[in-house]
Design an enzyme around this catalytic site. Structure first.
Site, PDB file in Angstrom:
ATOM      1  N   ASP A  80       0.332  -1.026   0.582  1.00 34.45           N
ATOM      2  CA  ASP A  80       0.284   0.368  -0.057  1.00 34.45           C
ATOM      3  C   ASP A  80       0.890   0.686  -0.076  1.00 34.45           C
ATOM      4  O   ASP A  80       1.920   2.082   0.775  1.00 34.45           O
ATOM      5  CB  ASP A  80      -0.879  -0.265   1.307  1.00 34.45           C
ATOM      6  CG  ASP A  80      -1.668   1.309   0.974  1.00 34.45           C
ATOM      7  OD1 ASP A  80      -2.685   0.967   0.479  1.00 34.45           O
ATOM      8  OD2 ASP A  80      -1.841   2.189   2.204  1.00 34.45           O
ATOM      9  N   TYR A 119       2.950   9.942   0.473  1.00 30.46           N
ATOM     10  CA  TYR A 119       3.805   9.450   1.685  1.00 30.46           C
ATOM     11  C   TYR A 119       5.752   9.948   1.418  1.00 30.46           C
ATOM     12  O   TYR A 119       6.457   9.564   2.032  1.00 30.46           O
ATOM     13  CB  TYR A 119       4.094   7.857   1.286  1.00 30.46           C
ATOM     14  CG  TYR A 119       2.174   7.290   2.167  1.00 30.46           C
ATOM     15  CD1 TYR A 119       1.900   8.420   2.470  1.00 30.46           C
ATOM     16  CD2 TYR A 119       2.458   6.053   1.716  1.00 30.46           C
ATOM     17  CE1 TYR A 119       0.653   7.507   2.823  1.00 30.46           C
ATOM     18  CE2 TYR A 119       1.246   5.439   2.373  1.00 30.46           C
ATOM     19  CZ  TYR A 119       0.260   6.149   2.987  1.00 30.46           C
ATOM     20  OH  TYR A 119      -0.966   5.884   2.767  1.00 30.46           O
ATOM     21  N   LYS A 142      -2.404   6.208  -4.413  1.00 33.37           N
ATOM     22  CA  LYS A 142      -2.935   6.536  -4.159  1.00 33.37           C
ATOM     23  C   LYS A 142      -2.642   8.280  -5.274  1.00 33.37           C
ATOM     24  O   LYS A 142      -2.222   8.759  -5.358  1.00 33.37           O
ATOM     25  CB  LYS A 142      -2.853   6.916  -2.900  1.00 33.37           C
ATOM     26  CG  LYS A 142      -3.926   5.928  -2.098  1.00 33.37           C
ATOM     27  CD  LYS A 142      -3.653   6.138  -0.630  1.00 33.37           C
ATOM     28  CE  LYS A 142      -3.678   5.036   0.372  1.00 33.37           C
ATOM     29  NZ  LYS A 142      -2.276   4.134   0.515  1.00 33.37           N
ATOM     30  N   HIS A 179      -7.438   9.705  -2.733  1.00 38.42           N
ATOM     31  CA  HIS A 179      -6.652   9.210  -1.618  1.00 38.42           C
ATOM     32  C   HIS A 179      -8.051  10.049  -0.149  1.00 38.42           C
ATOM     33  O   HIS A 179      -7.888   9.980   1.075  1.00 38.42           O
ATOM     34  CB  HIS A 179      -5.645   9.857  -0.496  1.00 38.42           C
ATOM     35  CG  HIS A 179      -4.666   9.435   0.426  1.00 38.42           C
ATOM     36  ND1 HIS A 179      -3.373   9.240   0.080  1.00 38.42           N
ATOM     37  CD2 HIS A 179      -5.145   9.374   1.426  1.00 38.42           C
ATOM     38  CE1 HIS A 179      -2.320   9.075   1.373  1.00 38.42           C
ATOM     39  NE2 HIS A 179      -4.007   8.809   2.302  1.00 38.42           N
TER      40      HIS A 179
END
Length: 271
Positions: free
Chosen positions: A59, A64, A93, A126
């Site tokens: 994931d 990030y 995402k 997201h």
């Protein structure tokens, strides 16, 4: 079947490597390795070791900030014969500041380039909020300005990614029940997944059962309740330290984390 009827499990927990059959027809391993809060310089090694340990579902998310480190790790795994691309399930995402219709395909392609991949197995919106675009390499955070692209317009652009072969399945993350209903009634391609915060302390039965009754997979992005980091940040309780959960774990000779994960899996929720 009513909106809130609990459906039967989509997967068989007795199998060695259970998978969830998404409404797109593709299979997704029910246990994933997440890369949120992975420290720079550590995530590449972590991904390689996770693959060696047997993880096949990863994931990821552009915001990030570690896609460029994950990409070489995946390439190394392929080159060394640890795993084949088709044996992995990769979730990505779309970030809030990339919701504009013309930006969506660019954002997806940018992430795929970072990851050195040709396609996502699953690509999610997201959050259900649009911010003004600030550049693919500089996703906005904090003092962001709201954009004017509607969620359904962004979803139409996501559907285009499937048609182009860049994503095998598409879905959403952090969508509440009303927005899920709004989406399901307008989507040409139904969302395959809704990734949400759900755990023993926050079970969200109405939203979970709404999704599952429509064959929309529910994935828990905080299956252990957030742990110490969330406790330190927001002073939230920690399920891992709950006396009842510890008692159950001891009775079954398992860890509290195993109990919390199994609790969700038995509800049909991917972790």
């Amino acid at each position: 079947m009513s909106s809130f009827t609990k459906p039967p499990l989509n997967f068989d927990l007795s199998l060695p490597s259970p998978v969830y059959t998404l409404n797109s027809g593709h299979s997704m391993p029910i246990i994933a390795y997440g890369t949120f809060r992975s420290e720079p310089g550590e995530v590449s090694t972590a991904v390689i070791e996770a693959i060696k340990a047997g993880y096949r579902h990863f994931d990821l998310a552009h915001v990030y900030g570690n896609e460029k480190e994950v990409g070489p790790a995946l390439k190394q795994a392929f080159d060394e014969g640890l795993v084949k691309r088709e044996e992995l399930f990769i979730t990505g995402k779309l970030w809030n500041s990339d919701h504009d219709v013309e930006v969506v395909p660019k954002a997806c392609a940018h992430s795929l380039e970072n990851l050195q991949l040709d396609y996502f197995d699953l690509y999610l919106i997201h959050f259900p909020v649009a911010w003004k675009h600030t550049g693919l390499d500089t996703p906005s955070w904090g003092g962001s300005e709201l954009g004017d692209t509607s969620l359904i317009d962004t979803w139409r652009a996501m559907e285009g990614l499937v048609e182009k072969g860049l994503c095998r399945s598409i879905g959403v993350s952090n969508y509440p029940l009303l927005l899920m209903h709004d989406l399901t009634t307008q989507a040409k391609i139904q969302p395959a997944c809704n990734q949400i915060e759900v755990h023993a302390y926050y079970q969200r039965a109405s939203l979970v059962n709404y999704c599952l009754s429509r064959n929309i997979c529910v994935t828990a992005h905080t299956p252990l309740g957030g742990g110490v980091v969330n406790a330190d940040t927001w002073n939230t309780p920690i399920p891992l330290k709950d006396p009842i959960i510890i008692e159950i774990a001891n009775a079954h000779k398992k860890s509290p984390a195993q109990v919390l994960l199994r609790f969700l899996l038995q509800l049909g929720i991917v972790v």
